[in-house]
Motif scaffolding. Structure first.
Motif, PDB file in Angstrom:
ATOM      1  N   PRO B  53       0.798  -1.228   0.000  1.00 22.47           N
ATOM      2  CA  PRO B  53       0.000   0.000   0.000  1.00 22.47           C
ATOM      3  C   PRO B  53       0.829   1.276   0.000  1.00 22.47           C
ATOM      4  O   PRO B  53       0.295   2.357  -0.250  1.00 22.47           O
ATOM      5  CB  PRO B  53      -0.830  -0.115   1.287  1.00 22.47           C
ATOM      6  N   PHE B  54       2.145   1.156   0.254  1.00 23.95           N
ATOM      7  CA  PHE B  54       2.982   2.355   0.216  1.00 23.95           C
ATOM      8  C   PHE B  54       3.522   2.633  -1.186  1.00 23.95           C
ATOM      9  O   PHE B  54       4.189   3.636  -1.414  1.00 23.95           O
ATOM     10  CB  PHE B  54       4.129   2.239   1.233  1.00 23.95           C
ATOM     11  N   LYS B  56       5.870   1.315  -3.106  1.00 26.61           N
ATOM     12  CA  LYS B  56       7.326   1.362  -3.342  1.00 26.61           C
ATOM     13  C   LYS B  56       7.796  -0.026  -3.783  1.00 26.61           C
ATOM     14  O   LYS B  56       7.087  -1.017  -3.616  1.00 26.61           O
ATOM     15  CB  LYS B  56       8.054   1.752  -2.054  1.00 26.61           C
ATOM     16  N   LEU B  67       5.333  -9.283   1.841  1.00 28.85           N
ATOM     17  CA  LEU B  67       6.128  -8.385   2.670  1.00 28.85           C
ATOM     18  C   LEU B  67       6.605  -7.209   1.834  1.00 28.85           C
ATOM     19  O   LEU B  67       6.758  -7.319   0.617  1.00 28.85           O
ATOM     20  CB  LEU B  67       7.366  -9.111   3.212  1.00 28.85           C
ATOM     21  N   PHE B  68       6.887  -6.119   2.474  1.00 27.07           N
ATOM     22  CA  PHE B  68       7.548  -4.989   1.833  1.00 27.07           C
ATOM     23  C   PHE B  68       8.544  -4.383   2.803  1.00 27.07           C
ATOM     24  O   PHE B  68       8.629  -4.799   3.953  1.00 27.07           O
ATOM     25  CB  PHE B  68       6.549  -3.952   1.308  1.00 27.07           C
ATOM     26  N   GLU B  69       9.293  -3.400   2.318  1.00 27.61           N
ATOM     27  CA  GLU B  69      10.460  -2.831   3.021  1.00 27.61           C
ATOM     28  C   GLU B  69      11.638  -3.808   2.891  1.00 27.61           C
ATOM     29  O   GLU B  69      11.642  -4.908   3.456  1.00 27.61           O
ATOM     30  CB  GLU B  69      10.190  -2.511   4.501  1.00 27.61           C
TER      31      GLU B  69
END
Lengths: 214, 241
Positions: B53-54, B56, B67-69
């Protein structure tokens, strides 16, 4: 066991980020002020604790830890590892995701706002409204994502409290002293999550510490 | 092993490169790099946003888990798939060091410290240099280099690297005697700095940092990821001295 020492002024939300973790993890600690006015942060004694000559720094016996979020993790690992969920592959991954989000999406937008409202004037400068406005736009987009997340889960990493939630406390407490204190009103689930956090004794201790002395 | 593992992004992104590096280090063979059309801002639209949702890159999918980041993804990859000396019984003692998770409270603290330093001091400075000197040229309408931004961040990065020099003069890796994620997370941006900008001297002029970079970039996994990055970055490569 001797209490750990946390070096730095309670004015700094990077320092008080650590206090929230230490309190919630139940680690005995001693707060040691650092006098920026006399350049104490650049003294050889302090640079030995934090080679960047900044705050916070933590000392536990022979070990020095610096960077606030590393200190916060250390507090959890030392005394309350369930705040990191490291025994569980998927839960720990979610904690790690939201730890990163706090740093790189939330606080990265919030701290310039706090700086302009609270610190810049104290340093004799003028509040830069443009910086505030740009970062408010970013922060509101982030809060929309948080609202969706907290509609599904009680806490950020899942239905359990984790360090990811706690790392938001210190900077968010500072919002109360700015014109943007009611920012969360537009995000009911974020507001509810924050009310839940505020009720925790650990968070209340941080809030009390940050109150300007009368 | 690793069937159903997808990384969404482009290899030229240093953040994506960190994840790819960890997958390669962990010996995950059948992951898929799913391209994202950055020029069309695909990462800011659906369906990408439903995964991250960010908006990136990278985003990571392993079966049911999304997962993200990049640093969170990397930790997960190393925990789930990482080889340890226990899982590679044929590895002789003293062979090429394996990436392994810290096993003591103190080792964890050191690893966390240097990961934070990378995230909050190294990467912010180096990313401005890389963006101005290399990335902007790759993006249609990317704009002109802002030399003032470059100069400011070259100065900042120099100060950060002075601290790294102190550390790396006494320790082969930031994490300690063995390589860790704290070291590997530097790969993507440092590769871009050294290969695609004229500021490689920031690394090359500091003996401890230079030696550390030499060790990291010589790792087979790093070479594989460099080759993937080169597909996009090749036109920007600096002639070797």
């Amino acid at each position: 066991m001797a209490p750990v020492k946390l070096y730095g002024p309670t004015l700094s939300w990077n320092v008080t980020r650590c206090v929230a973790a230490l309190e919630e993890a139940g680690v005995e600690y001693e707060l040691v002020p650092i006098n920026f006015g006399t350049g104490e942060h650049k003294s050889p004694e302090h640079v030995a604790r934090n080679p960047f000559g900044q705050v916070p720094a933590l000392q536990d016996g022979d070990l020095y830890v610096w960077e606030s979020r590393a200190i916060c993790k250390y507090a959890c690992r030392k005394n309350k590892p369930e705040l990191l969920k490291e025994g569980n592959l998927e839960e720990s991954a979610m904690v790690d995701v939201w730890l990163e989000v706090e740093a790189h999406q939330y606080t990265s937008a919030l701290s310039p706002i706090l700086f302009e409202c609270l610190i810049h004037p104290m340093l004799g400068g003028a509040t830069d409204q443009k910086v505030i406005d740009e970062n408010l736009v970013k922060l509101k987009k982030v809060l929309e994502v948080y609202e969706a997340r907290l509609t599904k889960c009680k806490y950020l990493a899942g239905d359990f409290l984790s360090l990811a939630d706690l790392n938001h406390v210190s900077a968010t407490l500072c919002l109360a002293a700015t014109p943007y204190a009611s920012l969360f009103d537009a995000y009911p689930h974020v507001k509810a999550w924050w009310s839940d956090m505020l009720a925790k004794p650990s968070v209340q201790k941080v809030a009390a510490l940050m109150k300007p002395s009368s | 092993m690793g069937g159903g593992v997808k990384v969404y992004g482009v290899a030229a992104s240093p953040f994506v490169a960190t994840v790819l590096l960890c997958l390669e280090e962990a010996g995950v063979e059948d992951y898929e790099l799913v391209g994202v059309d950055m020029a069309a801002r695909e990462q800011r639209t659906q369906p990408y946003l439903s995964r991250n949702p960010f908006g990136k890159i990278p985003t990571f999918v392993d079966g049911e888990l999304t997962l993200f980041e990049s640093r969170a993804i990397s930790r997960y990859v190393l925990r789930k798939y990482g080889r340890t000396s226990a899982s590679s019984p044929t590895t002789a003692a003293g062979e090429e060091d394996l990436l392994r998770e810290p096993s003591t409270l103190e080792e964890s603290a050191v690893a966390d410290v240097w990961t934070e330093v990378e995230a909050h001091r190294y990467t912010p400075a180096i990313s401005h240099i890389v963006r101005e000197c290399a990335i902007k040229r790759l993006i249609p309408g990317g704009g002109e280099r802002d030399q003032a931004v470059v100069d400011e961040n070259v100065a900042k990065l120099g100060e950060v690297l002075d601290v790294y020099e102190q550390r790396l003069s006494r320790s082969p890796y930031l994490a300690g005697d063995s390589v860790g994620l704290a070291d590997l997370a530097h790969f993507g941006f440092t590769y871009c700095l050294v290969e695609c900008t004229e500021y490689g001297a920031l690394v090359e002029s500091r003996p401890g940092v230079r030696a550390w970079w030499g060790r990291i970039s010589a790792r087979p996994a790093a070479k594989k990821v460099a080759a993937m990055m080169n597909l996009v970055l090749n036109p920007l490569k600096m002639p070797s001295a």
